[in-house]
Scaffold this motif. Structure first.
Motif, PDB file in Angstrom:
ATOM      1  N   ASP A  22       0.830  -1.087   0.285  1.00 42.05           N
ATOM      2  CA  ASP A  22       0.031   0.095   0.071  1.00 42.05           C
ATOM      3  C   ASP A  22       0.986   1.271   0.051  1.00 42.05           C
ATOM      4  O   ASP A  22       0.573   2.387  -0.693  1.00 42.05           O
ATOM      5  N   ILE A  23       2.047   1.126   0.779  1.00 41.99           N
ATOM      6  CA  ILE A  23       2.748   2.397   0.822  1.00 41.99           C
ATOM      7  C   ILE A  23       3.770   2.604  -0.471  1.00 41.99           C
ATOM      8  O   ILE A  23       3.738   3.804  -0.848  1.00 41.99           O
ATOM      9  N   GLU A  24       4.049   1.364  -0.927  1.00 44.96           N
ATOM     10  CA  GLU A  24       4.708   1.667  -2.309  1.00 44.96           C
ATOM     11  C   GLU A  24       3.955   2.270  -3.331  1.00 44.96           C
ATOM     12  O   GLU A  24       4.091   3.063  -4.330  1.00 44.96           O
ATOM     13  N   GLY A  25       2.450   1.772  -3.254  1.00 42.13           N
ATOM     14  CA  GLY A  25       1.577   2.432  -4.158  1.00 42.13           C
ATOM     15  C   GLY A  25       1.314   4.138  -4.014  1.00 42.13           C
ATOM     16  O   GLY A  25       1.325   4.987  -5.008  1.00 42.13           O
ATOM     17  N   ARG A  26       1.478   4.226  -2.677  1.00 46.25           N
ATOM     18  CA  ARG A  26       1.267   5.792  -2.341  1.00 46.25           C
ATOM     19  C   ARG A  26       2.283   6.797  -2.580  1.00 46.25           C
ATOM     20  O   ARG A  26       2.062   7.655  -3.052  1.00 46.25           O
ATOM     21  N   VAL A  27       3.442   6.107  -2.366  1.00 50.04           N
ATOM     22  CA  VAL A  27       4.830   6.618  -2.797  1.00 50.04           C
ATOM     23  C   VAL A  27       4.671   6.981  -4.327  1.00 50.04           C
ATOM     24  O   VAL A  27       5.153   8.164  -4.826  1.00 50.04           O
ATOM     25  N   GLU A  28       4.333   5.826  -5.036  1.00 42.36           N
ATOM     26  CA  GLU A  28       4.244   6.279  -6.409  1.00 42.36           C
ATOM     27  C   GLU A  28       3.311   7.322  -6.980  1.00 42.36           C
ATOM     28  O   GLU A  28       3.358   8.246  -7.896  1.00 42.36           O
ATOM     29  N   PHE A  29       1.964   7.334  -5.994  1.00 46.80           N
ATOM     30  CA  PHE A  29       1.353   8.257  -6.641  1.00 46.80           C
ATOM     31  C   PHE A  29       1.666   9.894  -6.070  1.00 46.80           C
ATOM     32  O   PHE A  29       1.590  10.792  -6.867  1.00 46.80           O
ATOM     33  N   LEU A  30       2.410   9.877  -4.871  1.00 50.28           N
ATOM     34  CA  LEU A  30       2.990  11.097  -4.693  1.00 50.28           C
ATOM     35  C   LEU A  30       4.141  11.566  -5.346  1.00 50.28           C
ATOM     36  O   LEU A  30       4.106  13.035  -5.734  1.00 50.28           O
ATOM     37  N   GLU A  31       5.001  10.540  -6.055  1.00 54.58           N
ATOM     38  CA  GLU A  31       6.043  11.021  -6.899  1.00 54.58           C
ATOM     39  C   GLU A  31       5.264  11.551  -8.234  1.00 54.58           C
ATOM     40  O   GLU A  31       5.966  12.567  -8.775  1.00 54.58           O
ATOM     41  N   ASP A  32       4.113  10.836  -8.560  1.00 53.03           N
ATOM     42  CA  ASP A  32       3.536  11.526  -9.755  1.00 53.03           C
ATOM     43  C   ASP A  32       3.047  12.838  -9.631  1.00 53.03           C
ATOM     44  O   ASP A  32       2.425  13.531 -10.590  1.00 53.03           O
ATOM     45  N   ASN A  33       2.565  12.984  -8.534  1.00 56.36           N
ATOM     46  CA  ASN A  33       1.513  14.359  -8.402  1.00 56.36           C
ATOM     47  C   ASN A  33       2.155  15.161  -7.338  1.00 56.36           C
ATOM     48  O   ASN A  33       1.480  16.474  -6.991  1.00 56.36           O
ATOM     49  N   GLN A  34       3.419  15.146  -7.138  1.00 58.03           N
ATOM     50  CA  GLN A  34       4.264  16.118  -6.000  1.00 58.03           C
ATOM     51  C   GLN A  34       4.366  17.612  -6.806  1.00 58.03           C
ATOM     52  O   GLN A  34       4.424  17.436  -7.992  1.00 58.03           O
ATOM     53  N   PHE A  35       4.349  18.609  -6.103  1.00 60.67           N
ATOM     54  CA  PHE A  35       4.407  19.840  -6.531  1.00 60.67           C
ATOM     55  C   PHE A  35       5.817  20.130  -7.192  1.00 60.67           C
ATOM     56  O   PHE A  35       5.685  20.653  -8.278  1.00 60.67           O
ATOM     57  N   SER A  36       7.002  19.608  -6.421  1.00 57.36           N
ATOM     58  CA  SER A  36       8.087  19.713  -7.043  1.00 57.36           C
ATOM     59  C   SER A  36       9.123  18.868  -6.565  1.00 57.36           C
ATOM     60  O   SER A  36       9.122  18.631  -5.318  1.00 57.36           O
ATOM     61  N   THR A  37      10.038  18.306  -7.207  1.00 58.54           N
ATOM     62  CA  THR A  37      11.106  17.386  -6.606  1.00 58.54           C
ATOM     63  C   THR A  37      11.969  18.337  -5.995  1.00 58.54           C
ATOM     64  O   THR A  37      13.062  17.743  -5.128  1.00 58.54           O
ATOM     65  N   THR A  38      12.195  19.448  -6.211  1.00 57.55           N
ATOM     66  CA  THR A  38      13.478  20.563  -5.573  1.00 57.55           C
ATOM     67  C   THR A  38      12.869  21.460  -4.648  1.00 57.55           C
ATOM     68  O   THR A  38      13.519  21.946  -3.963  1.00 57.55           O
ATOM     69  N   THR A  39      11.432  21.668  -4.779  1.00 59.15           N
ATOM     70  CA  THR A  39      11.156  23.050  -3.667  1.00 59.15           C
ATOM     71  C   THR A  39      10.068  22.556  -2.666  1.00 59.15           C
ATOM     72  O   THR A  39       8.968  21.924  -2.989  1.00 59.15           O
ATOM     73  N   LYS A  40      10.245  23.199  -1.617  1.00 62.81           N
ATOM     74  CA  LYS A  40       9.413  23.119  -0.280  1.00 62.81           C
ATOM     75  C   LYS A  40       8.630  24.272  -0.117  1.00 62.81           C
ATOM     76  O   LYS A  40       9.383  25.534  -0.625  1.00 62.81           O
ATOM     77  N   LEU A  41       7.438  24.290   0.370  1.00 62.07           N
ATOM     78  CA  LEU A  41       6.592  25.521   0.328  1.00 62.07           C
ATOM     79  C   LEU A  41       6.651  25.614   1.947  1.00 62.07           C
ATOM     80  O   LEU A  41       6.041  24.463   2.667  1.00 62.07           O
TER      81      LEU A  41
END
Length: 532
Positions: A148-167
């Motif tokens: 389940d976590i691996e699936g959610r990680v994949e989802f977060l990676e596909d939908n994250q705001f940025s791989t380099t930027t934090k708000l």
């Protein structure tokens, strides 16, 4: 080993690395728990396989479980340690953690059996089969959770705001009023603007890192904070976080910093870069505009204020105890007209030496050379009297040399004492005028932590705001007022939660504008700070 048992272990390779990192909180259903799980699994990649029990520095031969651990390490090689070389065997163990550890040993034994290993005892296999049966439900749940976590990680990676930027952000709600005197203290005869006001400041920081050690900060800001210097007639009444603009969104900071080797850090910026962004102002409890002093004067030595916005800076660590910083800043870098630009307008050129003789004590010495063109002169950064800001009658261009000494001492576990002295020697830079001035300020402060609860801070600030102690313009003395202005601030920071702090407080300026004929100026405020 049965096929059923092998299926229980399939897909759980991530759990194998986390034999001591997986906790009951890590299998919670909410989104925050999922993020925590992901972080734990990522951290687990740094866990090291132990080849000898003596690699675990917190396991001694006298420990009751020493022989058992040595057997698991030497026979089956299925024990891992934390990155710091510890096993942490005295902490509580959940069933899920035990299942993860059992899983690791089972896979190792399975590899030995498949490889024809002769070191696997039949008795060990029998005991492990019994354990598998006992923990079958936990092992199955563990595998499902990992999937389940691996699936959610994949989802977060596909939908994250940025791989380099934090708000991250900060919002301030502020309730305040000038309580006295009846008339403004600037000699205008106008009534003090003493209505109660409710205002805000919003900041959104986009922090980007390209290497993991650097930072590009882009700050968006909107605010409608009042200026209490205009309401009362003295600059020392300004809030430490005031900012106007009718809540129009602007880029208030844009700068980049990056390490240069192991001992140096380079700064460059085009908007909002100040000396306090580059130098350590040595006032840890009150420097922050959102969570520090209520007053502009109380945040740090006014000699740090001056022409700023764009420029470069450098921090250099000579040792763990001694460091050096330097910076060049200007407010006219984007203006190509005559007597402006990066090198021909108003500027600040500063250097600072920091010395930390003990873990609880820090001392810094600062020098700043400034040039402020006609119309820009403000020797005290709008923190003192009108004369201290501009001793001339027509805001004539001026150069200045400022010297400061700052210190911070953690006198006790919950008591920090800090303070500074600042001196400025200024001269008029105008072919048709002459003059010079000396401006002095000092302050001390105390912060007592955990008053009335964990995280709360009781703060007191007292000092002499920038005062003109000697001045002459066109051969005429301009220091006719010989009185000294003082400021006192009392505040209490109440930590409502990790993200919300409420700070009621008040401050008073005695002898405002260096004149004891002026009534004291009082300001009361209630600041609420939200951070996310």
């Amino acid at each position: 080993m049965s096929n059923k048992t092998r299926k229980l272990f399939a897909g759980t390779s991530l759990a194998l690395s986390a034999t001591v990192a997986l906790s009951s909180a890590a299998i919670a259903e909410d989104s925050q728990a999922v993020i925590d799980q992901i972080s734990q699994y990522n951290d687990a990649n740094s866990f090291a396989q132990v080849n000898s029990v003596f690699q675990l520095r917190d396991v001694a031969p006298s420990d009751w479980a020493f022989d058992a651990l040595r057997n698991l390490v030497e026979k089956y090689n299925c024990i891992v340690g934390y990155p710091d070389g510890t096993f942490r065997g005295n902490r509580p163990l959940s069933r899920y953690e035990f299942a993860a550890g059992l899983n690791a040993c089972m896979q190792q034994i399975e590899r030995l059996i498949i490889g024809g290993g002769s070191d696997v005892d039949a008795a060990d296999i029998t005991r492990l089969r019994a354990l598998v049966q006992e923990f079958e439900a936990e092992l199955a749940t563990l595998g499902a959770r990992v999937d389940d976590i691996e699936g959610r990680v994949e989802f977060l990676e596909d939908n994250q705001f940025s791989t380099t930027t934090k708000l991250n952000g900060e919002v301030i709600f502020n309730l305040a009023a000038a309580l006295s005197p009846e008339d403004k203290v600037n000699g205008s005869g106008d009534d003090t603007d003493d209505e109660v006001v409710f205002s805000n400041r919003v900041r959104l920081n986009l922090d980007t890192s390209f290497t993991g050690k650097d930072r590009l900060r882009t700050r968006l800001q909107a605010a409608n904070m009042p200026r209490f210097d205009r309401a009362t007639g003295v600059d020392a009444a300004r809030l430490g976080y005031d900012s106007g603009g009718d809540n129009n969104v602007t880029v208030s900071k844009l700068w980049y910093r990056t390490p240069l080797g192991n001992k140096a850090t380079f700064h460059v910026g085009t908007v909002g870069l100040g000396l306090d962004d580059i130098f350590d102002v040595t006032n840890p409890k009150f420097a922050s505009s959102g969570g520090g002093a209520l007053t502009r004067f109380g945040r740090f030595n006014p000699i740090y204020r001056g022409p700023s916005g764009a420029g470069v800076g450098l921090n250099l660590d000579f040792t763990d105890r001694v460091s050096f910083s330097a910076a060049y800043l200007t407010g006219d870098a984007n203006d190509p007209t005559d007597k402006n630009g990066l090198f021909n307008g108003s500027y600040s050129l500063g250097a600072q030496l920091d010395f930390k003789p003990a873990d609880r004590f820090m001392l810094s010495a600062t020098y700043v050379n400034r040039y402020q063109k006609t119309g820009d002169v403000n020797l005290s950064g709008s923190t003192g009297s009108a004369l201290a800001n501009d001793f001339t009658s027509d805001n004539a261009a001026a150069s200045s040399n400022s010297f400061g000494v700052q210190a911070s001492w953690k006198a006790a576990e919950k008591l920090n004492i800090a303070g500074w002295v600042g001196y400025t020697d200024a001269s008029v830079e105008d072919p048709n005028a002459s003059g010079d001035a000396d401006v002095l300020n000092w302050a001390v402060n105390a912060a007592i932590s955990d008053v009335g609860g964990d995280g709360n801070v009781l703060g007191l600030i007292f000092g002499q705001t920038p005062n003109l102690i000697d001045g002459e313009f066109n051969q005429v003395d301009v220091d006719s007022n010989t009185d000294t202005s003082y400021l006192a601030e009392l505040q209490y920071r109440y930590k409502l939660s990790d993200n919300i702090t409420i700070t009621p407080g008040a401050y008073v300026i005695f002898n405002p504008n260096e004149n004891d004929n002026n009534d004291a100026v009082w300001v009361g405020t209630l600041r609420t700070t939200f951070k996310f």
